[in-house]
Scaffold this motif. Sequence first.
Motif, short mmCIF file in Angstrom:
data_model
loop_
_atom_site.label_atom_id
_atom_site.label_comp_id
_atom_site.label_asym_id
_atom_site.label_seq_id
_atom_site.Cartn_x
_atom_site.Cartn_y
_atom_site.Cartn_z
N MET A 1 -6.51 4.32 -1.71
CA MET A 1 -5.64 4.79 -2.78
C MET A 1 -5.14 6.20 -2.47
N GLY A 2 -6.02 7.05 -1.96
CA GLY A 2 -5.61 8.40 -1.58
C GLY A 2 -4.60 8.39 -0.45
N GLN A 3 -4.83 7.52 0.52
CA GLN A 3 -3.89 7.41 1.64
C GLN A 3 -2.52 6.94 1.15
N GLN A 4 -2.53 5.92 0.30
CA GLN A 4 -1.26 5.38 -0.20
C GLN A 4 -0.52 6.41 -1.06
N ALA A 5 -1.26 7.15 -1.88
CA ALA A 5 -0.63 8.19 -2.71
C ALA A 5 0.01 9.26 -1.83
N ALA A 6 -0.69 9.64 -0.76
CA ALA A 6 -0.14 10.64 0.15
C ALA A 6 1.12 10.12 0.85
N GLU A 7 1.10 8.88 1.26
CA GLU A 7 2.27 8.30 1.93
C GLU A 7 3.46 8.18 0.98
N ARG A 8 3.19 7.81 -0.29
CA ARG A 8 4.28 7.73 -1.26
C ARG A 8 4.89 9.13 -1.48
#
Length: 335
Positions: A300-307
């Motif tokens: 979730m942290g990775q996806q939030a950073a990518e978004r």
Amino acid sequence: MTKAKVTILDIARMAGVSKATVSRYLNGHYEKMSAQTKEKIKQVIADSHYHVNRQAQSITKKQTFIIGIIVADIENIFSSMLFKGADQVFENVHYQIMLMNSDNSQQRERQQLERLLDLRVDGIILQPISQHAEDYQFLADTHVPTVIVDRKLTPERWPAVVTDNYQYSKMLMDYILRLGYQRIVVVSEPVAANFPRQDRYRAVQDTCQRQSVPTSLIEIQPATTDDELYRQLLQVTHDLQDKAAIYALKGTLLMRIVRILARYQIAVPSEMGVAAFDDWDWATLTSPQITTIQQNPKVMGQQAAERLLEVLAGKEPPMLTSVESEFVVRQSLTK
């Protein structure tokens, strides 16, 4: 004699590429760059001990290269894993993270957001306390790129990265009811406080109502003692006469429940079934191990950073990104 500092132009000459290519590499824009070129620039930078002057870059580009992350409870393992996932992404593109804790206080959250805005951060990842987008109008007015994580706002205002709490909770309930449990006891911090708990509890209510299985809700307050929780468990299960399963909506509550059951010698699963929505591997530390829905806060942290990086690059990411959890069946429930 003082040794001259290595410049971007020097790196470009040594790597046999253009200055623009080196600049793209330093800013994490690898889209049109071959793996060979990327590796060559990386090696030249390492060999020459080149160091990027972020302060100078921030003046030139009017960027701070700082991302603010505000979590609701920094003591929760979920927050640690969320930060780790985001940090792995931002490290590769040379952003620094400023991690802040709202401590489940909307007032403190407002103060932390205003502090980040005063520091002119390039973007914000927020695990919001409020469910209402209107409470963040002051943030929207600044136009600072923002991504919401773990929880939703109504109406949607920024891209959000979440778990499908309702569907996974329903999956767990369907499984528990197939085993013949006669009552579901939900143990949670105040359900109305955030959307994930509401979605998880709503799935319990909907699933159990369709099959005419009674449910009980025990909401844990800061002053709730272990003895009081034990008495409530006995009361709602008619002194363990019902075949009941406890569903903890949070991993830290799961460990407290396991401790209480062990203290009062209530056997799992023969006298009481146990399941949980977990943020980490607490459930593997018990005997028997606990059936759980296992979230993946790191992803979730990775996806939030990518978004957020997509927004910073001028792109339009999806308004909702759902990160998969895992339904893990263990020995804490029985027919």
